[in-house]
Design a protein around this motif. Structure first.
Motif, PDB file in Angstrom:
ATOM      1  N   VAL A  31      -3.494  12.078  -9.520  1.00  0.00           N
ATOM      2  CA  VAL A  31      -2.352  11.029  -9.607  1.00  0.00           C
ATOM      3  C   VAL A  31      -2.398  10.231  -8.300  1.00  0.00           C
ATOM      4  CG1 VAL A  31       0.276  11.136  -9.363  1.00  0.00           C
ATOM      5  CG2 VAL A  31      -0.608  12.813 -11.117  1.00  0.00           C
ATOM      6  N   VAL A  32      -2.395  10.905  -7.128  1.00  0.00           N
ATOM      7  CA  VAL A  32      -2.439   9.960  -5.821  1.00  0.00           C
ATOM      8  C   VAL A  32      -3.641   9.073  -5.841  1.00  0.00           C
ATOM      9  CG1 VAL A  32      -2.827  10.197  -3.330  1.00  0.00           C
ATOM     10  CG2 VAL A  32      -1.153  11.674  -4.600  1.00  0.00           C
ATOM     11  N   ASP A  33      -4.749   9.370  -6.577  1.00  0.00           N
ATOM     12  CA  ASP A  33      -5.921   8.430  -6.430  1.00  0.00           C
ATOM     13  C   ASP A  33      -5.773   7.383  -7.333  1.00  0.00           C
ATOM     14  OD1 ASP A  33      -7.400  10.099  -4.576  1.00  0.00           O
ATOM     15  OD2 ASP A  33      -8.768  11.044  -6.464  1.00  0.00           O
ATOM     16  N   LYS A  34      -4.875   7.537  -8.344  1.00  0.00           N
ATOM     17  CA  LYS A  34      -4.449   6.418  -9.389  1.00  0.00           C
ATOM     18  C   LYS A  34      -3.641   5.525  -8.824  1.00  0.00           C
ATOM     19  CE  LYS A  34      -6.417   7.828 -13.906  1.00  0.00           C
ATOM     20  NZ  LYS A  34      -7.276   7.067 -14.018  1.00  0.00           N
ATOM     21  N   LEU A  35      -2.594   6.257  -8.204  1.00  0.00           N
ATOM     22  CA  LEU A  35      -1.449   5.553  -7.778  1.00  0.00           C
ATOM     23  C   LEU A  35      -1.507   4.504  -6.563  1.00  0.00           C
ATOM     24  CD1 LEU A  35       1.901   7.849  -8.725  1.00  0.00           C
ATOM     25  CD2 LEU A  35       1.029   5.837  -9.835  1.00  0.00           C
ATOM     26  N   LEU A  36      -2.133   5.148  -5.509  1.00  0.00           N
ATOM     27  CA  LEU A  36      -2.238   4.615  -4.258  1.00  0.00           C
ATOM     28  C   LEU A  36      -2.839   3.169  -4.440  1.00  0.00           C
ATOM     29  CD1 LEU A  36      -3.562   7.195  -1.307  1.00  0.00           C
ATOM     30  CD2 LEU A  36      -1.304   5.760  -1.593  1.00  0.00           C
ATOM     31  N   ALA A  41      -0.029  -3.448  -0.316  1.00  0.00           N
ATOM     32  CA  ALA A  41      -0.773  -3.162   0.538  1.00  0.00           C
ATOM     33  C   ALA A  41       0.184  -2.994   1.719  1.00  0.00           C
ATOM     34  CB  ALA A  41      -1.765  -4.704   1.164  1.00  0.00           C
ATOM     35  N   VAL A  42       1.416  -3.350   1.855  1.00  0.00           N
ATOM     36  CA  VAL A  42       2.147  -3.270   2.838  1.00  0.00           C
ATOM     37  C   VAL A  42       2.742  -1.826   3.134  1.00  0.00           C
ATOM     38  CG1 VAL A  42       4.593  -3.758   3.626  1.00  0.00           C
ATOM     39  CG2 VAL A  42       3.264  -5.653   2.716  1.00  0.00           C
ATOM     40  N   ILE A  43       2.649  -1.158   2.030  1.00  0.00           N
ATOM     41  CA  ILE A  43       3.116   0.334   2.061  1.00  0.00           C
ATOM     42  C   ILE A  43       1.989   1.190   1.524  1.00  0.00           C
ATOM     43  CG2 ILE A  43       5.496  -0.166   1.676  1.00  0.00           C
ATOM     44  CD1 ILE A  43       5.201   0.916  -1.297  1.00  0.00           C
ATOM     45  N   ARG A  44       0.920   0.687   1.314  1.00  0.00           N
ATOM     46  CA  ARG A  44      -0.150   1.567   0.774  1.00  0.00           C
ATOM     47  C   ARG A  44      -0.559   2.561   2.010  1.00  0.00           C
ATOM     48  NH1 ARG A  44      -4.358  -1.781  -0.658  1.00  0.00           N
ATOM     49  NH2 ARG A  44      -3.118  -2.212  -2.517  1.00  0.00           N
ATOM     50  N   ALA A  45      -0.640   1.777   3.296  1.00  0.00           N
ATOM     51  CA  ALA A  45      -1.379   2.681   4.469  1.00  0.00           C
ATOM     52  C   ALA A  45      -0.227   3.803   4.758  1.00  0.00           C
ATOM     53  CB  ALA A  45      -1.674   1.850   5.663  1.00  0.00           C
ATOM     54  N   HIS A  46       0.888   3.651   4.741  1.00  0.00           N
ATOM     55  CA  HIS A  46       1.858   4.543   5.060  1.00  0.00           C
ATOM     56  C   HIS A  46       2.006   5.587   4.177  1.00  0.00           C
ATOM     57  CE1 HIS A  46       5.134   6.442   6.748  1.00  0.00           C
ATOM     58  NE2 HIS A  46       5.810   6.484   5.410  1.00  0.00           N
ATOM     59  N   ALA A  47       1.889   5.256   2.783  1.00  0.00           N
ATOM     60  CA  ALA A  47       1.830   6.194   1.485  1.00  0.00           C
ATOM     61  C   ALA A  47       0.711   7.303   1.611  1.00  0.00           C
ATOM     62  CB  ALA A  47       1.934   5.569   0.621  1.00  0.00           C
ATOM     63  N   SER A  48      -0.296   6.566   2.064  1.00  0.00           N
ATOM     64  CA  SER A  48      -1.708   7.390   2.275  1.00  0.00           C
ATOM     65  C   SER A  48      -1.537   8.357   3.385  1.00  0.00           C
ATOM     66  CB  SER A  48      -3.018   6.356   2.544  1.00  0.00           C
ATOM     67  OG  SER A  48      -4.143   7.080   2.711  1.00  0.00           O
ATOM     68  N   ARG A  49      -1.068   7.933   4.557  1.00  0.00           N
ATOM     69  CA  ARG A  49      -0.772   8.680   5.762  1.00  0.00           C
ATOM     70  C   ARG A  49       0.153   9.919   5.357  1.00  0.00           C
ATOM     71  NH1 ARG A  49      -0.961   4.120   8.586  1.00  0.00           N
ATOM     72  NH2 ARG A  49       1.208   3.893   8.605  1.00  0.00           N
TER      73      ARG A  49
END
Length: 112
Positions: A31-36, A41-49
């Protein structure tokens, strides 16, 4: 104070089924691999962390739980699912955060 949900408990439920934890880790990762990549881009790095410091630590904790219980086969499957890129650094994050007790990331809500 009305009841909003009724929960059935029985021996065949998925939450107590053998290796349901491994399936949960595997499905959650998919799920994470598909959603990230779909996130702005503004929140992708934070979501990944957030995923890394929160969910990966929980997954690593489950790995240690299986080790403590002597479920070696489940540990092996979990190690394959998580892979070295998640498990090895996950162990370090698990130690640093003391299983999310010392450091617990908080989600950031971005206004639309």
């Amino acid at each position: 104070h009305r009841r909003l949900i009724r929960q059935r408990e029985h021996d065949g439920r998925l939450s107590v089924a053998p290796s349901s934890g491994v399936r949960f880790v595997e499905e959650n990762q998919r799920v994470v691999d598909k959603l990230l990549p779909l996130l702005p881009a503004v929140i992708r790095a934070h979501a990944s962390r957030y995923f890394w410091w929160r969910q990966n630590v929980f997954d690593t904790n489950y790995f240690f739980h299986c080790l403590r219980k002597g479920r070696v086969a489940e540990c092996g499957r979990l190690a394959r699912v998580m892979g070295g890129r998640r498990l090895i650094p996950g162990i370090a994050a698990w130690l640093v955060t003391v299983n999310n007790r010392v450091y617990r990331p908080t989600p950031i809500f971005v206004p639309e």
